[in-house]
Design a protein around this motif. Sequence first.
Motif, PDB file in Angstrom:
ATOM      1  N   PHE A 244      41.151  51.501  41.283  1.00 14.96           N
ATOM      2  CA  PHE A 244      41.850  50.225  41.393  1.00 14.96           C
ATOM      3  C   PHE A 244      42.013  49.605  40.014  1.00 14.96           C
ATOM      4  O   PHE A 244      41.093  49.622  39.200  1.00 14.96           O
ATOM      5  N   GLN A 245      43.178  49.041  39.754  1.00 19.40           N
ATOM      6  CA  GLN A 245      43.393  48.195  38.591  1.00 19.40           C
ATOM      7  C   GLN A 245      43.284  46.747  39.055  1.00 19.40           C
ATOM      8  O   GLN A 245      43.941  46.334  40.010  1.00 19.40           O
ATOM      9  N   VAL A 246      42.436  45.973  38.408  1.00 17.65           N
ATOM     10  CA  VAL A 246      42.275  44.558  38.757  1.00 17.65           C
ATOM     11  C   VAL A 246      43.288  43.750  37.953  1.00 17.65           C
ATOM     12  O   VAL A 246      43.231  43.710  36.725  1.00 17.65           O
ATOM     13  N   GLU A 247      44.219  43.110  38.641  1.00 16.82           N
ATOM     14  CA  GLU A 247      45.271  42.369  37.957  1.00 16.82           C
ATOM     15  C   GLU A 247      45.002  40.879  37.899  1.00 16.82           C
ATOM     16  O   GLU A 247      45.367  40.210  36.930  1.00 16.82           O
ATOM     17  N   ARG A 248      44.358  40.340  38.939  1.00 17.89           N
ATOM     18  CA  ARG A 248      44.148  38.895  38.974  1.00 17.89           C
ATOM     19  C   ARG A 248      43.066  38.580  39.993  1.00 17.89           C
ATOM     20  O   ARG A 248      42.918  39.295  40.989  1.00 17.89           O
ATOM     21  N   ALA A 249      42.301  37.525  39.746  1.00 13.71           N
ATOM     22  CA  ALA A 249      41.343  37.013  40.721  1.00 13.71           C
ATOM     23  C   ALA A 249      41.293  35.501  40.587  1.00 13.71           C
ATOM     24  O   ALA A 249      41.330  34.976  39.471  1.00 13.71           O
ATOM     25  N   PHE A 250      41.228  34.804  41.720  1.00 14.05           N
ATOM     26  CA  PHE A 250      41.191  33.348  41.670  1.00 14.05           C
ATOM     27  C   PHE A 250      40.541  32.789  42.932  1.00 14.05           C
ATOM     28  O   PHE A 250      40.441  33.461  43.965  1.00 14.05           O
ATOM     29  N   VAL A 251      40.091  31.554  42.821  1.00 14.19           N
ATOM     30  CA  VAL A 251      39.529  30.805  43.947  1.00 14.19           C
ATOM     31  C   VAL A 251      40.508  29.684  44.275  1.00 14.19           C
ATOM     32  O   VAL A 251      40.778  28.838  43.417  1.00 14.19           O
ATOM     33  N   PRO A 252      41.083  29.666  45.484  1.00 16.94           N
ATOM     34  CA  PRO A 252      42.043  28.610  45.824  1.00 16.94           C
ATOM     35  C   PRO A 252      41.424  27.216  45.736  1.00 16.94           C
ATOM     36  O   PRO A 252      40.265  27.012  46.106  1.00 16.94           O
ATOM     37  N   HIS A 253      42.232  26.262  45.255  1.00 22.65           N
ATOM     38  CA  HIS A 253      41.739  24.893  45.091  1.00 22.65           C
ATOM     39  C   HIS A 253      42.576  23.870  45.854  1.00 22.65           C
ATOM     40  O   HIS A 253      42.325  22.666  45.711  1.00 22.65           O
ATOM     41  N   ALA A 254      43.547  24.304  46.634  1.00 24.79           N
ATOM     42  CA  ALA A 254      44.361  23.363  47.397  1.00 24.79           C
ATOM     43  C   ALA A 254      43.474  22.554  48.347  1.00 24.79           C
ATOM     44  O   ALA A 254      42.421  23.025  48.804  1.00 24.79           O
ATOM     45  N   ALA A 255      43.897  21.346  48.676  1.00 18.28           N
ATOM     46  CA  ALA A 255      43.077  20.415  49.449  1.00 18.28           C
ATOM     47  C   ALA A 255      42.505  20.995  50.746  1.00 18.28           C
ATOM     48  O   ALA A 255      41.342  20.732  51.075  1.00 18.28           O
TER      49      ALA A 255
END
Length: 244
Positions: A200-211
């Motif tokens: 696997f190539q890791v392209e992006r990781a994030f934690v959602p912050h929408a309300a």
Amino acid sequence: MQLRVLVYNVRGFRDGLDRVLGVVEPEEPDVVLLSETGARRTLGRFAEALGMAAAGDPLSPFRRRVKNAVLIRPPWRVISHRLHRFPRSERFYPRGALIAQLGRTGERIWATSVHLGLHPRERRRHAEELADVVRGLPGPVVIGGDLNETPEGRAVRHLAARFWDVWATASGPEGEAAGHTFPAADPSARIDYLFVSDGFQVERAFVPHAAPVRAASDHRPLVAELRLGVGEPPSLSGRNAWPL
């Protein structure tokens, strides 16, 4: 081939199925790795609302459930799945890993949803067993779940020595809010993880912050964008030397 994976402890949908849907649906994941999935009927409704298929824990009339699940979106399909129960878990809080083989034309991967316990020795023991089981699977693997431990913990370090920690690989140790997922209202700890094997190539990781994420569960989800069918990720920041 791109693969979008979401890892989420949904606290049995106790804060409302619609609230969890409001968090997950906008992310349009291909694979969802859930822990604390609650009633089977509720999990089925959740998967149906997302247009996904669910592989959950099998019926166990004489034992307490291990409530992990793997959800997938067509054209991916579940080829097989099984629950691996960790021995020597607390009697009333059994732990395990839901392991599913997923496939689509020309591709096969393994997805594992796990939820480790509250006691450090138990977590380390189960992490060691999980690593042994998963490393024997024939093909690329994703492992995600609530590990109840920060990156300095021994269970997390054991897994990070053998698989790629997606957050550390994509964002580095000083990434977006340090990947904090707990508690949802004001996150201060990274205890939810996604690990991947080579391939696997890791392209992006994030934690959602929408309300909506503040009220859907006591955790926030982790979302990762991967590319399947390539070599090692571009950074060694998420993996220690083998063995640990």
